[in-house]
Design a protein around this motif. Structure first.
Motif, PDB file in Angstrom:
ATOM      1  N   GLN A  25       0.823  -1.205   0.000  1.00 50.12           N
ATOM      2  CA  GLN A  25       0.000   0.000   0.000  1.00 50.12           C
ATOM      3  C   GLN A  25       0.864   1.265   0.000  1.00 50.12           C
ATOM      4  O   GLN A  25       0.583   2.218  -0.739  1.00 50.12           O
ATOM      5  CB  GLN A  25      -0.927   0.002   1.217  1.00 50.12           C
ATOM      6  CG  GLN A  25      -1.913   1.163   1.225  1.00 50.12           C
ATOM      7  CD  GLN A  25      -2.882   1.086   2.387  1.00 50.12           C
ATOM      8  OE1 GLN A  25      -2.502   0.634   3.478  1.00 50.12           O
ATOM      9  NE2 GLN A  25      -4.113   1.503   2.177  1.00 50.12           N
ATOM     10  N   THR A  26       1.917   1.246   0.816  1.00 48.38           N
ATOM     11  CA  THR A  26       2.806   2.418   0.883  1.00 48.38           C
ATOM     12  C   THR A  26       3.476   2.676  -0.456  1.00 48.38           C
ATOM     13  O   THR A  26       3.545   3.821  -0.924  1.00 48.38           O
ATOM     14  CB  THR A  26       3.868   2.212   1.970  1.00 48.38           C
ATOM     15  OG1 THR A  26       3.226   2.011   3.236  1.00 48.38           O
ATOM     16  CG2 THR A  26       4.792   3.425   2.054  1.00 48.38           C
ATOM     17  N   ASP A  27       3.971   1.614  -1.083  1.00 52.59           N
ATOM     18  CA  ASP A  27       4.630   1.786  -2.382  1.00 52.59           C
ATOM     19  C   ASP A  27       3.663   2.358  -3.417  1.00 52.59           C
ATOM     20  O   ASP A  27       4.032   3.227  -4.225  1.00 52.59           O
ATOM     21  CB  ASP A  27       5.189   0.445  -2.876  1.00 52.59           C
ATOM     22  CG  ASP A  27       6.355  -0.038  -2.028  1.00 52.59           C
ATOM     23  OD1 ASP A  27       6.929   0.786  -1.286  1.00 52.59           O
ATOM     24  OD2 ASP A  27       6.683  -1.236  -2.101  1.00 52.59           O
ATOM     25  N   TYR A  28       2.437   1.872  -3.400  1.00 56.40           N
ATOM     26  CA  TYR A  28       1.459   2.355  -4.379  1.00 56.40           C
ATOM     27  C   TYR A  28       1.133   3.830  -4.137  1.00 56.40           C
ATOM     28  O   TYR A  28       1.098   4.635  -5.079  1.00 56.40           O
ATOM     29  CB  TYR A  28       0.180   1.527  -4.313  1.00 56.40           C
ATOM     30  CG  TYR A  28      -0.863   1.982  -5.308  1.00 56.40           C
ATOM     31  CD1 TYR A  28      -0.814   1.577  -6.632  1.00 56.40           C
ATOM     32  CD2 TYR A  28      -1.891   2.848  -4.925  1.00 56.40           C
ATOM     33  CE1 TYR A  28      -1.749   2.011  -7.560  1.00 56.40           C
ATOM     34  CE2 TYR A  28      -2.834   3.288  -5.837  1.00 56.40           C
ATOM     35  CZ  TYR A  28      -2.766   2.860  -7.152  1.00 56.40           C
ATOM     36  OH  TYR A  28      -3.689   3.298  -8.063  1.00 56.40           O
ATOM     37  N   LEU A  29       0.885   4.186  -2.872  1.00 52.90           N
ATOM     38  CA  LEU A  29       0.539   5.575  -2.566  1.00 52.90           C
ATOM     39  C   LEU A  29       1.683   6.524  -2.910  1.00 52.90           C
ATOM     40  O   LEU A  29       1.462   7.601  -3.471  1.00 52.90           O
ATOM     41  CB  LEU A  29       0.160   5.706  -1.092  1.00 52.90           C
ATOM     42  CG  LEU A  29      -1.145   5.029  -0.671  1.00 52.90           C
ATOM     43  CD1 LEU A  29      -1.355   5.140   0.827  1.00 52.90           C
ATOM     44  CD2 LEU A  29      -2.333   5.648  -1.410  1.00 52.90           C
ATOM     45  N   PHE A  30       2.915   6.108  -2.571  1.00 58.68           N
ATOM     46  CA  PHE A  30       4.050   6.956  -2.908  1.00 58.68           C
ATOM     47  C   PHE A  30       4.227   7.066  -4.420  1.00 58.68           C
ATOM     48  O   PHE A  30       4.546   8.136  -4.951  1.00 58.68           O
ATOM     49  CB  PHE A  30       5.329   6.422  -2.258  1.00 58.68           C
ATOM     50  CG  PHE A  30       5.561   6.953  -0.870  1.00 58.68           C
ATOM     51  CD1 PHE A  30       6.022   8.244  -0.678  1.00 58.68           C
ATOM     52  CD2 PHE A  30       5.313   6.172   0.249  1.00 58.68           C
ATOM     53  CE1 PHE A  30       6.227   8.748   0.599  1.00 58.68           C
ATOM     54  CE2 PHE A  30       5.514   6.661   1.527  1.00 58.68           C
ATOM     55  CZ  PHE A  30       5.972   7.951   1.712  1.00 58.68           C
ATOM     56  N   GLY A  31       4.020   5.970  -5.116  1.00 61.91           N
ATOM     57  CA  GLY A  31       4.153   5.998  -6.574  1.00 61.91           C
ATOM     58  C   GLY A  31       3.120   6.898  -7.221  1.00 61.91           C
ATOM     59  O   GLY A  31       3.443   7.727  -8.088  1.00 61.91           O
TER      60      GLY A  31
END
Length: 767
Positions: free
Chosen positions: A214-220
């Motif tokens: 989830q963090t990777d997606y939001l940051f991306g």
């Protein structure tokens, strides 16, 4: 719109602006979609973008393959790495493969997920009798999960064939469609959310850190939004720079062209437009055009890009709320049409009132001395107040009309938002609309309405700017009534023997434009180099008009004026006027220095010519008395020097050019008799090779001229020397007697003119 004509020479800049604004609009319209993904995927789905898991245990994948056909299972196997049991298999395909698998894998995942959660017995056994459903409930309970389904399938197969059932890929594919139809009836969005929930459970069993996903997606997605926002800001900056530069260049060129055209105007065109109107057109009107062109290239072009782009995105992803948008656009269009029809006539009146306001203010400022001398301050205040109030009333009316647009737009915008949230909320509750899609839809609809709002705000200024463009174009389209001769028909003597300066008026008749009667009729005389020709007459008889014809400030109506036998209409204006030193009746100095004013005709002339002209004009006395001499400052109009000094500097300016013809239009009136006499003596001695034409009111100024022309009501009533006219011209004698005594005039006995005057008097008495 007439204002867009000025963009004709800046088509490239217009295309650059359009490209930058399209890029900016595309970036800004991408942001709501990214926001929708963040809400739907990043938050609701925990950052899981696809129903095709990147990692999955082999046994979980095997369960999915039970609900796939053999071909579909083969595609899935080919897309994942090898593994058995609890081993984790990784997705090895590309984006195209992922899209192919998504078309059927999500359906299987939804079925498996629901089976793992338990399917209500009534749903699974739909169509069975009540007794059968009751027996099944006693066996498996109120729900049927995947393990129970497999056990029942194996038991049924063993009872029928006596052999144990071996489950292979595709074994339950026939059940997938029926399960999918029953379970997916609540909407595609709900079906996809169940598939994503299954992928989340798969990731948990495969040991994937869901928080990190989830963090990777939001940051991306956040980084992508930031990149689009920065690129949009860059496009906006470049578009603003391009619009400002282009509009400033257009305004610069318009001011240059307008000023150049006004310099070509004859007094007839100046009287037609008036100085106040030309000042307004060169300042206020061009400023209006520049300001609106900036907005057109920055906002008016941007609004359609945003509006059309938003409509495309709304229509490409229909959610059933399109009638709300149609109703909003219709209301806005009607409001704009009505208000434009009401305010457009007022904008035309407004510019005329601005002209009137400037005219009154200019008259009051330039005439402040007689206003104070006659105590008319209160009257002039009332006059300006009336012009100002008329302009203010028009401003208030138009602004009040246009102020109605903003509340209408806000009401439409807020009503549309409420309607979209209301009906969209029902869709979210029914599972037909996702929350992120609804948020993006609201953004797109607001962008459409905002585009109309922007155009509405600009429409307040467009009518006035269009009127301003029409007024500027009117000046640019007006040609001077004094035309330069064509190069082929032009006569020039500058490169050869030069001009001698013989001026001849040949049966000249002149009528002012729009006048009913001629100002001058059948005037003929000749002025030769080395001789002085004087013109005298009562006020309003046409003396100034006569000499204004020589430099072609006006053209003769009939007859001709020649210079050395050549019609002046065949001589180039610049060459003709270089041969004439003209001192107008209305004195005018320019802001600068004494030197710049004397050298006005040729800034590169030698200082010796300037000193010579100042000495002849009797100006050296007061110039040398100033601390800075010839570098002493001169205020606009020569307001910081006396009338006599102003007049002497004007004469010096004409003499400095060493013209072949000198024209003095009542140019000695502010000089005392001593200075007048000295100046004329210097003029005869040091400028004796020029033809001198003097218009004067004082007999003393012209009594020594070789020829005196007496005008009366536009006609020549006398011609000759001073002594000849005293004895032959009653009009001249009357003027002379009003200024000088009989002894000064040398009249010891009644003249023929006196006898004629007495006869006229007696005849009048007898009547």
């Amino acid at each position: 719109m007439k204002i867009f004509r000025f963009l004709k020479g800046h088509v490239l800049n217009l295309f650059i602006a359009l490209a930058l604004l399209c890029a900016q609009a595309n970036c800004e319209l991408t942001l709501p979609g990214l926001m929708s993904d963040i809400v739907d995927v990043g938050i609701s789905q925990g950052g899981i973008e696809s129903v095709v898991p990147n990692e999955i245990r082999a046994d979980d994948l095997a369960k999915l393959e039970l609900f796939l056909t053999e071909d579909e299972a083969a595609q899935v196997e080919a897309a994942y790495s090898e593994g058995t049991g609890e081993e984790v298999r990784a997705f090895t395909g590309d984006d195209a493969t992922r899209r192919e698998l998504e078309s059927f894998l999500g359906e299987a995942e939804m079925v498996v997920y629901q089976l793992e959660q338990g399917i209500p017995l009534e749903t699974w056994a739909a169509g069975e009798t009540a007794e059968t459903i009751e027996l099944l409930r006693q066996s498996v309970g109120d729900t049927v999960d995947l393990d129970e389904l497999l056990e029942m399938g194996q038991a049924f197969y063993a009872a029928e064939s006596g052999e144990s059932l071996v489950l292979e890929p595709g074994s339950l594919a026939v059940l997938r469609s029926s399960f999918a139809d029953a379970l997916g009836s609540m909407g595609d969005s709900l079906a996809e959310s169940r598939a994503i929930a299954y992928v989340r459970s798969v990731y948990e069993r495969a040991g994937v850190d869901l928080n990190q996903v989830q963090t990777d997606y939001l940051f991306g997605q956040g980084a992508t939004m930031l990149a689009f926002a920065l690129f949009s800001a860059l496009c906006a900056i470049l578009a603003a720079f391009n619009a400002s530069k282009t509009s400033a260049a257009i305004a610069r060129d318009l001011r240059h062209d307008l000023y150049e055209r006004v310099l070509d105007f004859s007094p007839a065109e100046m009287n037609r437009f008036s100085a106040a109107s030309l000042i307004t057109r060169a300042t206020n009107d061009i400023q209006q055009i520049q300001m609106v062109l900036v907005m057109c290239m920055r906002i008016v072009l941007f609004a359609p890009c945003m509006g059309i782009g938003s409509l495309v995105r709304v229509l490409s992803n229909p959610v059933g709320l399109e009638p709300i948008l149609v109703a909003a656009v219709a209301v806005i269009a009607v409001a704009i049409g009505v208000l434009m029809g009401v305010t457009m006539p007022k904008f035309r009146i407004m510019q005329k009132l601005v002209d009137r306001n400037n005219l009154v203010a200019r008259e009051i400022i330039t005439g402040i001395m007689p206003i104070r001398a006659f105590g008319r301050e209160s009257f002039e205040q009332d006059r300006y107040d009336q012009a100002n109030r008329e302009l203010t009333r028009t401003y208030i009316f138009t602004n009040r009309c246009m102020s109605v647009l903003m509340p209408v737009m806000l009401i439409v915008m807020n009503a549309s938002t409420v309607a979209i949230v209301w009906f969209g909320g029902l869709g979210v509750d029914a599972g037909t609309i996702m929350v992120g899609d609804l948020m993006a839809y609201i953004n797109y609809v607001m962008q459409v309405i905002m585009s109309f709002m922007i155009i509405t705000m600009i429409s307040v200024m467009l009518p006035r700017a269009d009127v301003a463009a029409e007024r500027v174009q009117e000046v640019l389209a007006t040609c001077s009534s004094i035309e330069d001769p064509a190069p082929g028909a032009r006569v020039s003597r500058e490169g050869g023997e030069g001009w001698r300066g013989v001026v001849a008026y040949n049966d000249v008749t002149f009528t002012y434009p729009d006048a009913d009667v001629p100002t001058l009729e059948h005037v003929s005389f000749t002025a030769e180099p080395g001789k002085t020709t004087a013109i005298i007459g009562s006020t309003g008889c046409g003396k100034s008009s006569l000499v204004q014809l020589l430099p072609r400030l006006y053209d003769v109506t009939q007859g001709s004026i020649t210079l050395d036998g050549v019609d002046i209409r065949k001589i180039g204006l610049e060459e003709l006027r270089r041969q004439i030193g003209y001192v107008p009746q209305k004195r005018m100095l320019f802001s600068g220095t004494i030197e710049s004013n004397i050298k006005y005709g040729d800034p590169a002339m030698p200082d010796e010519d300037m000193f010579r002209a100042a000495q002849i004009a009797q100006a050296t006395e007061f110039i040398d008395a100033k601390p800075d001499g010839y570098q002493s400052p001169i205020a606009q109009g020569g307001s910081n020097v006396s009338g006599g000094q102003n007049q002497r500097l004007s004469i010096a300016r004409a003499l400095a050019m060493r013209p072949r013809v000198l024209v003095f239009d009542d140019s000695f009136s502010a000089l005392d008799y001593k200075t007048d006499a000295t100046l004329r003596a210097e003029l005869a001695e040091r400028a004796g090779d020029a033809a001198v034409i003097i218009v004067a009111q004082r007999i003393a100024t012209i009594m020594h001229a070789e020829e005196i022309i007496v005008l009366d009501d536009g006609h020549v009533v006398g011609k000759g020397t001073h002594e000849e006219l005293l004895r032959s011209c009653p009009a001249y004698l009357e003027i002379a007697k009003s200024q000088l005594s009989a002894a000064e005039l040398g009249l010891d006995e009644p003249t023929q003119a006196d006898a004629a005057a007495d006869a006229v008097a007696r005849e009048g008495g007898e009547r």
